[in-house]
Enzyme design. Structure first.
Site, PDB file in Angstrom:
ATOM      1  N   CYS A 246       0.865  -1.206   0.110  1.00 26.43           N
ATOM      2  CA  CYS A 246       0.015   0.170   0.116  1.00 26.43           C
ATOM      3  C   CYS A 246       0.536   1.089  -0.106  1.00 26.43           C
ATOM      4  O   CYS A 246       1.786   1.549   1.152  1.00 26.43           O
ATOM      5  CB  CYS A 246      -1.095  -0.015   1.096  1.00 26.43           C
ATOM      6  SG  CYS A 246      -2.393   1.261   1.436  1.00 26.43           S
TER       7      CYS A 246
ATOM      8  N   CYS B  49       0.728   4.728   6.600  1.00 25.24           N
ATOM      9  CA  CYS B  49      -0.771   4.496   8.170  1.00 25.24           C
ATOM     10  C   CYS B  49       0.815   4.011   9.368  1.00 25.24           C
ATOM     11  O   CYS B  49       1.049   2.577   8.901  1.00 25.24           O
ATOM     12  CB  CYS B  49      -1.455   3.885   8.554  1.00 25.24           C
ATOM     13  SG  CYS B  49      -2.525   4.236   6.406  1.00 25.24           S
TER      14      CYS B  49
ATOM     15  N   CYS C 160       0.344  -0.293  10.456  1.00 28.03           N
ATOM     16  CA  CYS C 160       0.172  -1.152   9.463  1.00 28.03           C
ATOM     17  C   CYS C 160       1.045  -1.748   9.053  1.00 28.03           C
ATOM     18  O   CYS C 160       2.408  -1.115   8.402  1.00 28.03           O
ATOM     19  CB  CYS C 160      -0.781  -0.525   8.224  1.00 28.03           C
ATOM     20  SG  CYS C 160      -2.242  -1.682   7.664  1.00 28.03           S
TER      21      CYS C 160
ATOM     22  N   CYS D 193     -16.845  -9.160   6.144  1.00 30.69           N
ATOM     23  CA  CYS D 193     -15.852  -7.420   5.676  1.00 30.69           C
ATOM     24  C   CYS D 193     -14.753  -7.922   4.556  1.00 30.69           C
ATOM     25  O   CYS D 193     -13.570  -8.450   4.994  1.00 30.69           O
ATOM     26  CB  CYS D 193     -15.306  -6.744   6.534  1.00 30.69           C
ATOM     27  SG  CYS D 193     -16.798  -6.070   8.037  1.00 30.69           S
TER      28      CYS D 193
ATOM     29  N   CYS E 123     -19.509  -5.176   3.826  1.00 33.08           N
ATOM     30  CA  CYS E 123     -19.028  -4.096   3.852  1.00 33.08           C
ATOM     31  C   CYS E 123     -17.310  -4.186   3.216  1.00 33.08           C
ATOM     32  O   CYS E 123     -16.463  -5.333   2.937  1.00 33.08           O
ATOM     33  CB  CYS E 123     -18.705  -3.970   5.276  1.00 33.08           C
ATOM     34  SG  CYS E 123     -17.620  -2.562   6.098  1.00 33.08           S
TER      35      CYS E 123
ATOM     36  N   CYS F  95     -19.630   3.075   8.318  1.00 27.31           N
ATOM     37  CA  CYS F  95     -18.889   2.560   9.629  1.00 27.31           C
ATOM     38  C   CYS F  95     -17.659   3.054   9.951  1.00 27.31           C
ATOM     39  O   CYS F  95     -17.049   3.367   8.905  1.00 27.31           O
ATOM     40  CB  CYS F  95     -18.718   0.733   9.232  1.00 27.31           C
ATOM     41  SG  CYS F  95     -17.612  -0.135   9.963  1.00 27.31           S
TER      42      CYS F  95
ATOM     43  N   ARG G  37     -18.214  -1.605  18.064  1.00 34.49           N
ATOM     44  CA  ARG G  37     -17.510  -3.326  17.711  1.00 34.49           C
ATOM     45  C   ARG G  37     -15.699  -3.463  18.220  1.00 34.49           C
ATOM     46  O   ARG G  37     -15.057  -2.762  18.419  1.00 34.49           O
ATOM     47  CB  ARG G  37     -17.000  -3.319  16.293  1.00 34.49           C
ATOM     48  CG  ARG G  37     -16.601  -4.509  16.448  1.00 34.49           C
ATOM     49  CD  ARG G  37     -16.575  -5.177  14.894  1.00 34.49           C
ATOM     50  NE  ARG G  37     -17.596  -5.136  14.159  1.00 34.49           N
ATOM     51  CZ  ARG G  37     -18.248  -4.065  13.137  1.00 34.49           C
ATOM     52  NH1 ARG G  37     -16.952  -3.407  12.151  1.00 34.49           N
ATOM     53  NH2 ARG G  37     -18.936  -4.494  12.329  1.00 34.49           N
TER      54      ARG G  37
HETATM   55  N1  SAM Z   1      -6.535   0.713   3.033  1.00 36.27           N
HETATM   56  C1  SAM Z   1      -7.909   1.114   3.520  1.00 36.27           C
HETATM   57  C2  SAM Z   1      -7.716   1.739   4.772  1.00 36.27           C
HETATM   58  O1  SAM Z   1      -6.819   2.354   5.284  1.00 36.27           O
HETATM   59  O2  SAM Z   1      -8.919   2.746   4.947  1.00 36.27           O
HETATM   60  C3  SAM Z   1      -8.649  -0.051   4.031  1.00 36.27           C
HETATM   61  C4  SAM Z   1      -8.047  -1.193   5.366  1.00 36.27           C
HETATM   62  S1  SAM Z   1      -7.407  -0.407   6.515  1.00 36.27           S
HETATM   63  C5  SAM Z   1      -5.976  -2.219   7.099  1.00 36.27           C
HETATM   64  C6  SAM Z   1      -8.720   0.079   7.879  1.00 36.27           C
HETATM   65  C7  SAM Z   1      -8.320   0.108   9.057  1.00 36.27           C
HETATM   66  O3  SAM Z   1      -8.170  -0.763  10.268  1.00 36.27           O
HETATM   67  C8  SAM Z   1      -7.813   1.244   9.528  1.00 36.27           C
HETATM   68  O4  SAM Z   1      -8.233   2.233   9.384  1.00 36.27           O
HETATM   69  C9  SAM Z   1      -7.255   1.375  11.415  1.00 36.27           C
HETATM   70  O5  SAM Z   1      -7.857   1.774  11.997  1.00 36.27           O
HETATM   71  C10 SAM Z   1      -7.312  -0.338  11.338  1.00 36.27           C
HETATM   72  N2  SAM Z   1      -5.758  -1.569  11.444  1.00 36.27           N
HETATM   73  C11 SAM Z   1      -4.642  -1.085  10.391  1.00 36.27           C
HETATM   74  N3  SAM Z   1      -3.874  -2.071  11.102  1.00 36.27           N
HETATM   75  C12 SAM Z   1      -4.316  -1.620  11.998  1.00 36.27           C
HETATM   76  C13 SAM Z   1      -3.902  -2.221  13.319  1.00 36.27           C
HETATM   77  N4  SAM Z   1      -1.779  -2.942  13.872  1.00 36.27           N
HETATM   78  N5  SAM Z   1      -3.852  -2.794  14.593  1.00 36.27           N
HETATM   79  C14 SAM Z   1      -5.432  -1.695  14.927  1.00 36.27           C
HETATM   80  N6  SAM Z   1      -5.657  -1.421  13.951  1.00 36.27           N
HETATM   81  C15 SAM Z   1      -5.356  -1.210  12.625  1.00 36.27           C
HETATM   82 FE1  SF4 Z   2      -2.598   1.165   3.020  1.00 41.57          FE
HETATM   83 FE2  SF4 Z   2      -3.169   0.470   5.859  1.00 41.57          FE
HETATM   84 FE3  SF4 Z   2      -3.021   2.743   5.613  1.00 41.57          FE
HETATM   85 FE4  SF4 Z   2      -5.020   0.912   4.405  1.00 41.57          FE
HETATM   86  S1  SF4 Z   2      -4.294   1.332   7.317  1.00 41.57           S
HETATM   87  S2  SF4 Z   2      -4.481   2.842   3.499  1.00 41.57           S
HETATM   88  S3  SF4 Z   2      -3.848  -0.852   3.809  1.00 41.57           S
HETATM   89  S4  SF4 Z   2      -1.672   1.994   5.126  1.00 41.57           S
END
Ligand code: SAM
Ligand code: SF4
Ligand code: DTB
Length: 338
Positions: A63, A67, A70, A107, A138, A198, A270
């Site tokens: 990606c 973030c 992530c 989801c 979802c 959501c 949730r």
């Molecule tokens: N890429 C898309 C986005 O970021 O909108 C969708 C997938 S992203 C993994 C969805 C959500 O999962 C993130 O916004 C975050 O809130 C949650 N998430 C991701 N990694 C996480 C982690 N290590 N611990 C807790 N929540 C996490």
């Molecule tokens: Fe990409 Fe992870 Fe951020 Fe979603 S949460 S945009 S998968 S880096």
């Protein structure tokens, strides 16, 4: 099915919370806070039911976003292998398994900054097929345009997940490649098209208590509350910038769940990522405080979730039952498919 005591008129629903009010709520004596949250919970929801959703990563890794929590960001040095978009038959098979295990919502998450229109065609096929299996759908695909949101609505999508993640003030410590306003814009497109929203966030990223209050304020003061509010506890992943962050005290976490329930009485709250690290007792407290939805299944997107047998055993000990999905729309989808 157990019914909520009284379905309240909407007089308890507010959209004008000040930050101070939310901070005061979070700092109330614990018993008072939980009593207030649980009382509202009983007023608006079936007392002993928890909605269960299953997660599937339909496109993993690589990606372009950064973030800090992530595992899937190309900018972090994690052990995640890049995978292409899953084939439709694999998605259908996973949805059928999730349904037979008792999940009512499926989801699907993709590691994209935003979907291309071609990607969206394929996701729409998945949505149609999963609805055909008889489950609520979802998806979480990153940022959406107005037109893409309309296409998802037309495909019958039930929920779009897009988290605020944290407060506007702490946001820059977590993500730099898109803004807090970008997130609000996507949520607005989704809301405008009539898709259920959501949206929630992550606790335990080193944020302060005021950041938790501020994130909740953003959600609670939306003109319409998100129908579903996932509260994640950071799953710390080696190689990500937030690995090694100060976590969140478990009592503070339960307080945040209670505050979410009080601020958004009608929403599903949730208990999302991070359950794997929680004791049964902490989860039980969260359910008492108003959490009424979980992710169920051995895997989240890339990390472990609680074992399903452990969840079933906990549900049994607590007398909790999975809640049924709203069948009316699903039956229509099933009829179309057959
Ligand atoms: N890429 C898309 C986005 O970021 O909108 C969708 C997938 S992203 C993994 C969805 C959500 O999962 C993130 O916004 C975050 O809130 C949650 N998430 C991701 N990694 C996480 C982690 N290590 N611990 C807790 N929540 C996490
Ligand atoms: Fe990409 Fe992870 Fe951020 Fe979603 S949460 S945009 S998968 S880096
Ligand atoms: C949400 O709020 N939490 C889910 C879902 N929405 C997409 C994702 C949790 C991901 C946890 C880390 C992982 O498994 O990679």
């Amino acid at each position: 099915m157990t019914q909520a005591n009284t379905i309240s008129d909407n007089s308890d629903i507010r959209h004008d919370w000040s930050l101070q009010e939310i901070q005061d709520l979070l700092q109330k004596p614990f018993n008072d806070l939980l009593f207030q949250a649980h009382s509202l919970h009983r007023q608006f929801h079936a007392h002993n039911e928890v909605q269960i959703s299953s997660l599937l990563s339909i496109k993993t890794g690589a990606c372009p976003e950064d973030c800090g929590y992530c595992s899937q960001s190309a900018k972090h040095n994690t052990e995640i292998e890049r995978e292409r978009l899953l084939p439709l038959d694999e998605v259908i098979e996973k949805a059928k398994i999730a349904k037979s295990n008792g999940s009512s919502r499926f989801c699907m998450g993709a590691a994209w900054r935003n979907p291309t229109d071609k990607n969206l065609d394929k996701v729409i096929d998945m949505i149609t097929a999963v609805r055909g299996v008889g489950m609520e759908t979802c998806v979480t695909l990153g940022m959406l345009t107005d037109q893409q949101s309309q296409r998802l609505k037309d495909a019958g999508l039930d929920y779009y997940n897009h988290n605020l993640d944290t407060s506007p003030e702490f946001y820059g410590n977590v993500i730099t490649t898109r803004t807090f306003q970008d997130r609000l814009d996507t949520l607005q497109h989704v809301r405008d098209k009539g898709i259920n929203v959501c949206s929630g966030g992550i606790l335990g990223m080193g944020e302060k208590a005021t950041d938790r209050a501020s994130m909740l304020q953003q959600l609670a003061n939306m003109p319409q509350h998100p129908e579903s509010v996932p509260i994640n506890m950071l799953v710390q992943i080696e190689g990500t910038p937030l690995f090694g962050s100060d976590g969140i005290d478990s009592i503070e976490f339960v307080r945040s769940i209670a505050a979410a329930r009080i601020l958004m009485p009608q929403s599903q709250v949730r208990l999302s990522a991070g359950r794997h690290e929680m004791s049964d007792e902490m989860q039980a407290m969260c359910f008492f405080a108003g959490a009424n939805s979980i992710f169920y299944g051995d895997k989240l997107l890339t990390t472990e979730n609680c074992e399903t047998n452990d969840d079933l055993a906990l549900f049994g000990r607590l007398g909790i039952k999975p809640s049924a999905a709203d069948q009316s729309e699903l039956l229509k989808a099933e009829a179309c498919h057959s």
